[in-house]
Design an enzyme around this catalytic site. Structure first.
Site, short mmCIF file in Angstrom:
data_model
loop_
_atom_site.label_atom_id
_atom_site.label_comp_id
_atom_site.label_asym_id
_atom_site.label_seq_id
_atom_site.Cartn_x
_atom_site.Cartn_y
_atom_site.Cartn_z
N CYS A 1 9.91 16.51 8.78
CA CYS A 1 11.14 16.25 8.03
C CYS A 1 12.33 17.04 8.55
CB CYS A 1 10.91 16.55 6.56
SG CYS A 1 9.71 15.44 5.78
N ASN B 1 11.88 10.36 -0.27
CA ASN B 1 11.84 11.21 0.93
C ASN B 1 11.59 10.31 2.13
OD1 ASN B 1 11.17 12.95 3.02
ND2 ASN B 1 9.84 14.26 1.77
N HIS C 1 17.78 17.87 3.13
CA HIS C 1 16.63 16.96 3.19
C HIS C 1 16.25 16.58 1.77
CE1 HIS C 1 12.74 15.30 3.78
NE2 HIS C 1 12.09 16.38 3.38
#
Length: 337
Positions: A112, A283, A253
């Site tokens: 990520c 996500n 994020h």
């Protein structure tokens, strides 16, 4: 001379899966998902869409935003942990899809945090000398292909998507002001796909045991992210000699809505400074920072000279942050950008 983002783009697949729909599939209440994650819906790639397809769509939008074509690109970096296939790099598929015939192309995998690693790498390469002058940096992931929907702790978190930026040289004092990258020793098992690589090649046994699915130790990841992300933000700010109250927009994020609220509190952010897309898209892995950045651009949240702070945390465990003084217009390679 510095580098700056000259254009942004994103692509979210058409298929929307609400938390109510997903909850029925995996046997949990929608309220449980919302309470734990803040995610109301996420996007799923179509059966014929791979990561490179999502990346190429986002890249095309970023090129239009920058007033450029694929022929202008010297470098393509794709951040992903869900590549089309092991070899070649997903970036090469994106290059072919765009027709960027003179661009070098390669992938970055920091899960990520991948977009932050790719952005800082592209920045360094553009400033390294007489080499690349323009770079396309893409974050793209199709986590729906690697999720175990029997694991409700992880399957509720993720969606598919891609975000892209075009990076170029500028000489007006704007652009990337400071950045930091890092990783934590001894945490490689916290986020993992155990099989499919050189240590555990694919076999009937690894497939039957589900070792090709994504797995995560959620509590440990959350605790580490909660400790690290405020430090990442503060380190970048200290390097740039900027105070948190001077930041116009924070683009983190989009791991989890609850975590984002905790980060807001840890940084003592004023209301509305943090831009969020987690409720709509979940996500999206390496895509979440550039997707959210482009969303902020479309919403009119960023204007010339704004200070934009981006931070991310991912498997490895890895982290990264970057501070940009936003540019619009300016000049790149002797022509209007």
């Amino acid at each position: 001379m510095n580098t700056a983002i000259l254009g942004t783009g994103s692509y979210l697949p058409e298929t929307v899966v609400t938390s109510a729909e997903l909850g029925r599939r995996i046997g949990v209440d929608e309220d449980w998902i919302l309470r734990k994650t803040g995610i109301r819906e996420r996007r799923l790639a179509a059966p014929d869409e791979a990561t490179s397809d999502l990346a190429a769509y986002a890249a095309q939008e970023a090129l239009v935003s920058a007033g450029m074509t694929a022929a202008d690109l010297d470098l393509i970096i794709v951040a992903t942990s869900t590549p089309d296939q092991p070899i070649p790099s997903t970036a090469c598929f994106v290059q072919s899809a765009l027709g960027a015939s003179r661009a070098a192309a390669f992938d970055v995998d920091a899960v990520c945090t991948g977009f932050m690693y790719a952005l800082v790498s592209a920045h360094a390469m553009l400033l390294a000398g007489q080499g690349p002058q323009t770079a396309l940096v893409v974050g793209a992931d199709t986590y729906s292909r690697i999720l175990d929907y029997g694991d409700r702790r992880t399957s509720v978190l993720f969606g598919d998507g891609a975000g892209a930026v075009v990076l170029g040289k500028v000489a007006d004092g704007r652009g990337l002001l400071a950045s930091t990258l890092g990783s934590e020793v001894g945490t490689t098992e916290l986020v993992r796909i155990p099989a499919g690589g050189s240590r555990r090649p694919a076999s009937h046994a690894t497939v039957e045991s589900g070792r090709h699915y994504f797995a995560m130790e959620g509590r440990e990841v959350r605790n580490l992210a909660g400790a690290v992300l405020p430090d990442v933000a503060n380190q970048v700010l200290k390097t740039a000699e900027i105070e948190i109250d001077d930041i116009d927009l924070v683009v983190p994020h989009q791991a989890n809505g609850v975590m984002l609220a905790e980060l807001e509190e840890s940084l003592s952010l004023k209301e509305g400074v943090m831009h969020k897309t987690v409720a709509r898209y979940g996500n999206t892995g390496a895509a979440s920072v550039p997707v959210t950045l482009h969303d902020a651009v479309l919403a009119g949240r960023i204007t010339r000279d704004d200070l934009v702070l981006m931070v991310a945390f991912g498997g490895g465990m890895t982290w990264g942050g970057a501070l940009m003084r936003w540019t619009q217009g300016g000049r790149i390679l002797g022509r209007a950008a």
